[in-house]
Design a protein around this motif. Structure first.
Motif, PDB file in Angstrom:
ATOM      1  N   LEU A   1       0.784  -0.860  -0.095  1.00 35.34           N
ATOM      2  CA  LEU A   1       0.440  -0.642   0.113  1.00 35.34           C
ATOM      3  C   LEU A   1       1.094   1.381   0.203  1.00 35.34           C
ATOM      4  CD1 LEU A   1      -2.741   1.395  -0.100  1.00 35.34           C
ATOM      5  CD2 LEU A   1      -2.274   1.169   2.783  1.00 35.34           C
TER       6      LEU A   1
ATOM      7  N   HIS B   1       2.556   1.265  -3.109  1.00 36.81           N
ATOM      8  CA  HIS B   1       1.498   1.573  -5.023  1.00 36.81           C
ATOM      9  C   HIS B   1       0.754   2.925  -4.643  1.00 36.81           C
ATOM     10  CE1 HIS B   1       3.629  -1.078  -7.051  1.00 36.81           C
ATOM     11  NE2 HIS B   1       3.302  -2.640  -6.149  1.00 36.81           N
ATOM     12  N   GLY B   2      -0.288   2.761  -3.502  1.00 36.94           N
ATOM     13  CA  GLY B   2      -1.049   4.234  -3.124  1.00 36.94           C
ATOM     14  C   GLY B   2      -0.704   5.327  -2.530  1.00 36.94           C
ATOM     15  N   SER B   3      -1.640   6.416  -2.457  1.00 41.28           N
ATOM     16  CA  SER B   3      -0.741   7.570  -1.927  1.00 41.28           C
ATOM     17  C   SER B   3      -1.464   7.366  -0.604  1.00 41.28           C
ATOM     18  CB  SER B   3      -1.809   8.466  -2.693  1.00 41.28           C
ATOM     19  OG  SER B   3      -3.574   8.563  -1.719  1.00 41.28           O
TER      20      SER B   3
ATOM     21  N   LEU C   1      -4.534   7.645   0.910  1.00 40.63           N
ATOM     22  CA  LEU C   1      -5.435   6.202   0.328  1.00 40.63           C
ATOM     23  C   LEU C   1      -4.823   5.033   1.638  1.00 40.63           C
ATOM     24  CD1 LEU C   1      -5.724   4.765  -3.687  1.00 40.63           C
ATOM     25  CD2 LEU C   1      -7.047   6.097  -1.630  1.00 40.63           C
ATOM     26  N   TYR C   2      -2.777   5.539   1.804  1.00 44.36           N
ATOM     27  CA  TYR C   2      -2.866   4.679   3.305  1.00 44.36           C
ATOM     28  C   TYR C   2      -3.435   5.002   4.213  1.00 44.36           C
ATOM     29  CZ  TYR C   2       0.671   3.936   6.853  1.00 44.36           C
ATOM     30  OH  TYR C   2       1.037   3.386   7.735  1.00 44.36           O
TER      31      TYR C   2
ATOM     32  N   SER D   1      -6.887   3.733   4.335  1.00 46.01           N
ATOM     33  CA  SER D   1      -7.381   1.666   5.279  1.00 46.01           C
ATOM     34  C   SER D   1      -6.633   2.139   6.321  1.00 46.01           C
ATOM     35  CB  SER D   1      -5.908   1.791   3.638  1.00 46.01           C
ATOM     36  OG  SER D   1      -6.210   2.120   2.716  1.00 46.01           O
TER      37      SER D   1
ATOM     38  N   ASP E   1      -8.568  -0.261  -1.795  1.00 43.26           N
ATOM     39  CA  ASP E   1      -8.615   0.621  -2.861  1.00 43.26           C
ATOM     40  C   ASP E   1      -7.454   0.449  -3.821  1.00 43.26           C
ATOM     41  OD1 ASP E   1     -10.507   1.386  -1.897  1.00 43.26           O
ATOM     42  OD2 ASP E   1     -10.131   2.995  -0.758  1.00 43.26           O
ATOM     43  N   LEU E   2      -6.787  -0.403  -3.571  1.00 40.98           N
ATOM     44  CA  LEU E   2      -5.630  -1.080  -4.361  1.00 40.98           C
ATOM     45  C   LEU E   2      -5.985  -0.748  -6.115  1.00 40.98           C
ATOM     46  CD1 LEU E   2      -2.657  -2.752  -2.570  1.00 40.98           C
ATOM     47  CD2 LEU E   2      -2.292  -0.484  -3.000  1.00 40.98           C
TER      48      LEU E   2
ATOM     49  N   THR F   1      -4.720   1.986  -8.030  1.00 39.76           N
ATOM     50  CA  THR F   1      -3.887   3.014  -8.748  1.00 39.76           C
ATOM     51  C   THR F   1      -3.430   2.235  -9.487  1.00 39.76           C
ATOM     52  OG1 THR F   1      -2.663   0.367  -7.847  1.00 39.76           O
ATOM     53  CG2 THR F   1      -3.142   2.663  -5.772  1.00 39.76           C
TER      54      THR F   1
ATOM     55  N   GLY G   1      -8.431  -4.827  -7.066  1.00 40.49           N
ATOM     56  CA  GLY G   1      -8.445  -5.046  -5.581  1.00 40.49           C
ATOM     57  C   GLY G   1      -8.437  -6.071  -5.142  1.00 40.49           C
TER      58      GLY G   1
ATOM     59  N   THR H   1      -9.868  11.160  -6.157  1.00 40.24           N
ATOM     60  CA  THR H   1      -8.457   9.993  -6.089  1.00 40.24           C
ATOM     61  C   THR H   1      -9.435   9.057  -7.113  1.00 40.24           C
ATOM     62  OG1 THR H   1      -8.178  10.933  -4.187  1.00 40.24           O
ATOM     63  CG2 THR H   1      -8.116   8.324  -4.533  1.00 40.24           C
TER      64      THR H   1
END
Length: 215
Positions: A26, A29-31, A34-35, A38, A69-70, A73, A87, A171
């Motif tokens: 996460l 690859h996430g922002s 999103l981190y 989550s 939510d991955l 991405t 995801g 997003t």
């Protein structure tokens, strides 16, 4: 950066090898949005489980929240599937690599695939229902008053909201603007209608009336 072993609002954040590796993915690859979303979702879900004496697998719930939510991405999104399915598939592949049982993989798959499906997820297994509850709480404030002020403040202090109300729609949209057709029948069609001028959603009644059947 991996989150340290910690307890927030009385909830221990899982720190097993699987949990830590899911967090790394996460982070990679996430922002930041999103981190933090989550992590808050896991804590909200776990608190709800604790308050209502619901038995659940904390590690599986945590992996579900890290992957939920991955699919938005660039690394995980497909050209033809709903982002929730992307995801869910990514989480299943991840867990398969760790020798997790088929039943557990299916549970995590369902939790992620159904996390945006109100009216269905809450009647499934605890992990599925808890993730759906937590995401709705964080994004639209459903059940906001069921969480104590102190718990809300502690969680948001640890994992800030990053102007979620201003940034979450964009997003979401960035994750599936290349495939708006995949939002048919889901709440994500609302985001396309908000973000795409003149967007025409498929209408189920039109599909019935214009089906190829002759009668």
């Amino acid at each position: 950066m991996i989150i340290p072993h910690k307890t927030v609002a009385g909830i221990k954040i899982p720190d097993s090898a699987i949990a830590s590796q899911a967090t790394e993915l996460l982070r990679e690859h996430g922002s930041e949005l999103l981190y933090n979303h989550s992590l808050r979702a896991f804590l909200f879900a776990a608190l709800n489980g604790k308050q209502n004496n619901i038995r659940y697998d904390a590690e599986l719930l945590y992996v579900s929240t890290m992957f939920h939510d991955l699919g938005l991405t660039a690394h995980y999104r497909s050209d033809d599937k709903r982002f929730e399915i992307d995801g869910a598939n990514a989480a299943r592949d991840f867990l398969r690599g760790h020798g997790v049982s088929p039943q557990s993989m299916q549970l995590v798959w369902d939790a992620i695939a159904l996390h945006t499906s109100p009216g269905i997820a809450e009647y499934k297994e605890p992990e599925v229902a808890l993730l759906n509850y937590a995401v709705a709480l964080d994004v639209i404030g459903k059940g906001y008053d069921q969480l104590s002020h102190n718990d809300r403040e502690e969680i948001v202090k640890q994992f800030p909201r990053n102007d979620l109300k201003k940034n979450m729609i964009t997003t979401f949209f960035d994750g599936f603007k290349h495939k708006p057709h995949t939002t048919y029948g889901s709440i994500n069609a609302d985001i396309c209608a908000c973000m795409i001028p003149g967007f025409q959603r498929k209408d189920y009644c039109d599909l019935i009336l214009h089906s190829p059947w002759s009668e």
